[in-house]
Motif scaffolding. Structure first.
Motif, PDB file in Angstrom:
ATOM      1  N   TRP A  66      29.993  34.182  37.533  1.00 46.54           N
ATOM      2  CA  TRP A  66      28.780  33.396  37.778  1.00 46.54           C
ATOM      3  C   TRP A  66      29.159  32.054  38.354  1.00 46.54           C
ATOM      4  CZ3 TRP A  66      30.136  35.975  33.392  1.00 46.54           C
ATOM      5  CH2 TRP A  66      29.362  37.089  33.059  1.00 46.54           C
ATOM      6  N   LYS A  67      28.250  31.526  39.192  1.00 47.53           N
ATOM      7  CA  LYS A  67      28.503  30.171  39.687  1.00 47.53           C
ATOM      8  C   LYS A  67      27.336  29.260  39.366  1.00 47.53           C
ATOM      9  CE  LYS A  67      27.159  31.122  44.439  1.00 47.53           C
ATOM     10  NZ  LYS A  67      27.782  31.505  45.704  1.00 47.53           N
ATOM     11  N   LYS A  68      27.692  28.037  39.074  1.00 49.62           N
ATOM     12  CA  LYS A  68      26.694  27.001  38.834  1.00 49.62           C
ATOM     13  C   LYS A  68      26.797  25.984  39.956  1.00 49.62           C
ATOM     14  CE  LYS A  68      27.060  24.115  35.219  1.00 49.62           C
ATOM     15  NZ  LYS A  68      26.897  23.718  33.801  1.00 49.62           N
ATOM     16  N   GLU A 102      21.563  20.675  38.087  1.00 50.80           N
ATOM     17  CA  GLU A 102      22.483  21.799  38.234  1.00 50.80           C
ATOM     18  C   GLU A 102      21.735  23.080  37.901  1.00 50.80           C
ATOM     19  OE1 GLU A 102      25.381  20.501  35.283  1.00 50.80           O
ATOM     20  OE2 GLU A 102      24.492  21.896  33.845  1.00 50.80           O
ATOM     21  N   TRP A 119      22.608  27.487  37.179  1.00 44.33           N
ATOM     22  CA  TRP A 119      23.365  28.724  37.290  1.00 44.33           C
ATOM     23  C   TRP A 119      22.658  29.613  38.310  1.00 44.33           C
ATOM     24  CZ3 TRP A 119      28.099  29.475  35.643  1.00 44.33           C
ATOM     25  CH2 TRP A 119      28.571  28.707  34.577  1.00 44.33           C
ATOM     26  N   ILE A 120      23.447  30.173  39.225  1.00 48.47           N
ATOM     27  CA  ILE A 120      22.865  30.984  40.289  1.00 48.47           C
ATOM     28  C   ILE A 120      22.875  32.440  39.849  1.00 48.47           C
ATOM     29  CG2 ILE A 120      23.033  31.604  42.729  1.00 48.47           C
ATOM     30  CD1 ILE A 120      22.463  28.630  42.148  1.00 48.47           C
ATOM     31  N   GLY A 121      21.833  33.151  40.243  1.00 51.81           N
ATOM     32  CA  GLY A 121      21.717  34.569  39.902  1.00 51.81           C
ATOM     33  C   GLY A 121      20.314  34.992  40.224  1.00 51.81           C
ATOM     34  N   ASP A 122      20.121  36.278  40.425  1.00 55.48           N
ATOM     35  CA  ASP A 122      18.792  36.782  40.775  1.00 55.48           C
ATOM     36  C   ASP A 122      17.746  36.278  39.811  1.00 55.48           C
ATOM     37  OD1 ASP A 122      19.621  38.096  42.892  1.00 55.48           O
ATOM     38  OD2 ASP A 122      19.773  40.058  41.930  1.00 55.48           O
ATOM     39  N   GLN A 123      18.137  36.313  38.563  1.00 57.41           N
ATOM     40  CA  GLN A 123      17.192  35.989  37.516  1.00 57.41           C
ATOM     41  C   GLN A 123      16.508  34.646  37.761  1.00 57.41           C
ATOM     42  OE1 GLN A 123      19.152  35.358  33.834  1.00 57.41           O
ATOM     43  NE2 GLN A 123      17.276  35.050  32.694  1.00 57.41           N
ATOM     44  N   LEU A 124      17.330  33.610  37.937  1.00 57.99           N
ATOM     45  CA  LEU A 124      16.731  32.289  38.062  1.00 57.99           C
ATOM     46  C   LEU A 124      15.966  32.139  39.364  1.00 57.99           C
ATOM     47  CD1 LEU A 124      19.260  29.873  36.428  1.00 57.99           C
ATOM     48  CD2 LEU A 124      17.073  30.697  35.605  1.00 57.99           C
ATOM     49  N   THR A 177      12.743  33.794  38.768  1.00 59.47           N
ATOM     50  CA  THR A 177      11.949  32.990  37.855  1.00 59.47           C
ATOM     51  C   THR A 177      11.300  31.833  38.602  1.00 59.47           C
ATOM     52  OG1 THR A 177      13.546  33.512  36.163  1.00 59.47           O
ATOM     53  CG2 THR A 177      12.022  31.741  35.667  1.00 59.47           C
TER      54      THR A 177
END
Lengths: 148, 77
Positions: A124-126, A133, A135-140, A143
């Motif tokens: 994971w990358k932030k 800041e 955290w990157i990901g589909d989820q966020l 959202t």
């Protein structure tokens, strides 16, 4: 293990070292993908990135991707190193080296490797900005879209 | 005993990297409910769960000694 093909490390990646792992007398081509830290994302300036991994599982998953490639495209050789921790702009986050008797396969398989990494390797990358800041990901991202 | 691991935003929401629970024989779904009860603010909706480093489904059983990792959508590369 100095010669391990699939690694998650905290120090800068030595690209040459990754390439050397796939060198072969049967190779007619080696493609190298170098993923680097980008400053601007969607108009926002990143100060630096923080990568985190479930290291042991991530190395297993990288290995699985390598096996998928070697089954899909016989006679290829794969090596992948991903870096974690704090990375500055332009630092190298990932290096994928693939050798093959022919260039088409080397290109195609390399593309496949990075797409699979983004799907299933627990890293994971932030993004850290001046004013926050995330955290990157589909989820966020989803959202965020849903909320707006 | 089961060891639970949390990564990325889940780790920040929960406030630590891991904790252990004494009882075993949960399903993954039941474990999620346990975590949500302890940490109501955590968002597990999109989390994947790995048992001993293998992706699992909600119906899978968790046994004594297992390591269960809660993984938000990945963003490596």
């Amino acid at each position: 293990m100095p010669n391990q093909l699939y690694k998650v490390i905290e120090n800068p990646i030595q690209t040459e070292e990754v390439i050397r792992k796939v060198e072969s007398r049967n190779a007619g081509a080696i493609t190298v993908f170098i993923g680097t830290v980008r400053e601007m994302t969607n108009g926002k300036r990143t100060l630096y990135l923080e990568y985190q991994a479930y290291k042991t599982m991530a190395e297993k998953k990288l290995n699985e991707i390598g096996n998928e490639i070697e089954n899909k495209w016989p006679n290829t050789k794969v090596a992948i190193t991903h870096r974690i921790g704090r990375l500055e702009i332009s630092d190298i986050a990932v290096v994928i080296a693939i050798s093959s008797p022919h260039r088409n396969v080397a290109y195609e398989a390399n593309r496949y490797a990075i797409e699979r990494i983004k799907e299933m390797v627990p890293i994971w990358k932030k993004e850290v900005w001046e004013d926050g800041e995330m955290w990157i990901g589909d989820q966020l991202q989803k959202t965020r879209l849903n909320k707006s | 005993m089961i060891k639970l691991l949390f990564f990325a935003q889940l780790q920040e929401e929960i406030g630590h990297h891991s904790f252990e629970i004494e009882d075993a024989n949960y399903t993954v779904q039941q474990l999620k409910e346990y975590v949500l009860k302890e940490y109501p603010m955590v968002n597990l909706q999109h989390a994947m769960v790995a048992i001993n480093e293998q992706f699992s489904s909600d119906k899978d059983l968790v046994h004594d000694g297992d390591i269960v990792a809660f993984l938000p959508p990945v963003s490596g590369g």
